[in-house]
Scaffold this motif. Structure first.
Motif, PDB file in Angstrom:
ATOM      1  N   ALA A 188       0.826  -1.209   0.000  1.00 36.23           N
ATOM      2  CA  ALA A 188       0.000   0.000   0.000  1.00 36.23           C
ATOM      3  C   ALA A 188       0.861   1.260   0.000  1.00 36.23           C
ATOM      4  N   ARG A 189       2.021   1.205   0.701  1.00 38.55           N
ATOM      5  CA  ARG A 189       2.872   2.408   0.762  1.00 38.55           C
ATOM      6  C   ARG A 189       3.983   2.391  -0.277  1.00 38.55           C
ATOM      7  N   GLY A 190       4.181   1.227  -0.918  1.00 34.62           N
ATOM      8  CA  GLY A 190       5.230   1.108  -1.919  1.00 34.62           C
ATOM      9  C   GLY A 190       6.312   0.147  -1.477  1.00 34.62           C
ATOM     10  N   TRP A 191       6.425  -0.986  -2.187  1.00 26.14           N
ATOM     11  CA  TRP A 191       7.381  -2.034  -1.814  1.00 26.14           C
ATOM     12  C   TRP A 191       8.813  -1.556  -2.003  1.00 26.14           C
ATOM     13  N   ARG A 192       9.667  -1.901  -1.038  1.00 25.72           N
ATOM     14  CA  ARG A 192      11.100  -1.634  -1.129  1.00 25.72           C
ATOM     15  C   ARG A 192      11.857  -2.902  -0.762  1.00 25.72           C
ATOM     16  N   LYS A 193      12.951  -3.145  -1.437  1.00 18.34           N
ATOM     17  CA  LYS A 193      13.736  -4.353  -1.199  1.00 18.34           C
ATOM     18  C   LYS A 193      14.147  -4.477   0.257  1.00 18.34           C
TER      19      LYS A 193
END
Length: 359
Positions: A188-193
């Protein structure tokens, strides 16, 4: 889907034939759930990587990787594995160690001690063991309870003849569905590695969406037959092709378990599905827009998975008041998907507190 006590279940294929399964028990001890990995090829006997045939008990594969790296004195990135195996089980699988020009410590077994990890065999190979290269897993499961006393022979035979829905098991979603709940928040907030080093959250979200699509086809009975626009997959391979009109030959091949309809593992790319098959994907996006959009923004590539799996070399043996089930499943198949067709048990359902439609 039904909900009870904070858990949600997907439809069962055999329920329309035999009604819901009765209660049953499985995995009372790890020895009731035995898994053996089948590579489909043999290590070459020479090379920089030492491949170890290991047996683990009460450990996840990642825990076994950490233990082996520490005992061998190498970083975890030097350890390779193909498949993730259950913790509450006795499992045998290959791991690899990058040891160019040297052997594993002579006292490796002593260093592992009573950790639950044993090395059964060692052989060299030129390359690191990569994820997903094994062909299949062989299972030996023991079950008990009311479902066994009532007899499972007809239900078991039906699954052997028609196949099993290729659902992802509840273990894919973490204890009490936590991986899925975390995936929802991260996407929802933006996937980051850095939030998902092993990609487990992406995997949980894609697996949930696949199960949701398969549930639609279980509900209307199309999970084991081809519909116009399907992407068909050849049994036991990744080969696939788009189905136009469903003719007699294709229908007969699907009945014979030679072909399976497939479902999307959501991501970036063209799903290839059209016609009736594309409609299921459109409904999936409408119901779970946040998960679908988040996966696309993450950049994960779209893939496909067969909606059905064949039980290979199946066998049912009565052992007093218990049943022993022997069978093989293709890589990525979950034995818990087989068990949920045969017995009712709360751990075979998914805890979904906080996961709702429009995710």
């Amino acid at each position: 889907m039904s909900e009870a006590a904070g858990r949600r279940d997907w439809p069962r294929a055999s329920e329309s034939e035999f009604g819901p399964p009765l209660a049953g028990e499985y995995r009372a001890v790890p020895e009731d759930f035995v898994v053996e990995e089948s590579l489909g090829f043999a290590p070459e006997g020479q090379g920089e990587h030492l491949w170890l045939w290991i047996e683990k008990r009460g450990l996840t594969t990642l825990e076994a990787v950490r233990l082996l790296a520490r005992a061998a004195g190498v970083p975890q990135r030097a350890v390779g594995y193909s498949g993730m195996k259950d913790r509450m089980a006795v499992t045998r699988q290959w791991l690899s160690l990058h040891l160019p020009g040297r052997e594993a410590p002579a006292d490796l077994s002593e260093r592992l001690g009573d950790s639950g990890l044993r090395v059964l065999e060692q052989v060299r190979h030129p390359r690191k063991l990569k994820r997903g290269v094994h062909r299949a897993n062989r299972f030996t499961l023991r079950i008990s309870g009311a479902a066994v006393q009532a007899g499972l022979d007809e239900r078991w035979a039906w699954l052997c003849g028609h196949g099993v829905p290729n659902l992802f098991g509840p273990q894919r979603f973490g204890a009490e569905g936590r991986n899925l709940m975390r995936a929802r928040a991260v996407l929802a907030r933006g996937w980051r590695k850095r939030d998902d080093r092993e990609g487990m959250l992406l995997s949980a979200a894609r697996s949930f969406l696949f199960n949701e699509l398969l549930a639609m086809r279980l509900a209307d009975g199309s999970w084991r037959c081809l519909v116009p626009g399907d992407v068909a997959m050849l049994d036991g391979t990744a080969s696939q092709f788009v189905v136009g009109a469903v003719d007699t030959d294709l229908s007969e091949r699907a009945t014979a378990l030679d072909l399976h309809p497939s479902g999307v593992l959501w991501g970036v790319g063209n799903s290839l599905a059209g016609g009736d098959a594309e409609h299921y994907e459109q409904v999936l996006r409408e119901r779970h827009a946040t998960l679908c959009d988040g996966l696309e923004r993450s950049g994960v590539r779209l893939a496909r998975r067969a909606l059905r799996m064949r039980l290979d070399n199946p066998r049912l043996v009565r052992e007093g008041d218990r049943l022993r089930l022997d069978f093989s499943l293709p890589r990525g198949g979950f034995a818990t998907a087989v068990l949920r067709e045969l017995i009712a048990h709360p751990t075979l359902m998914l805890a979904l507190d906080g996961i709702h439609a429009k995710t």
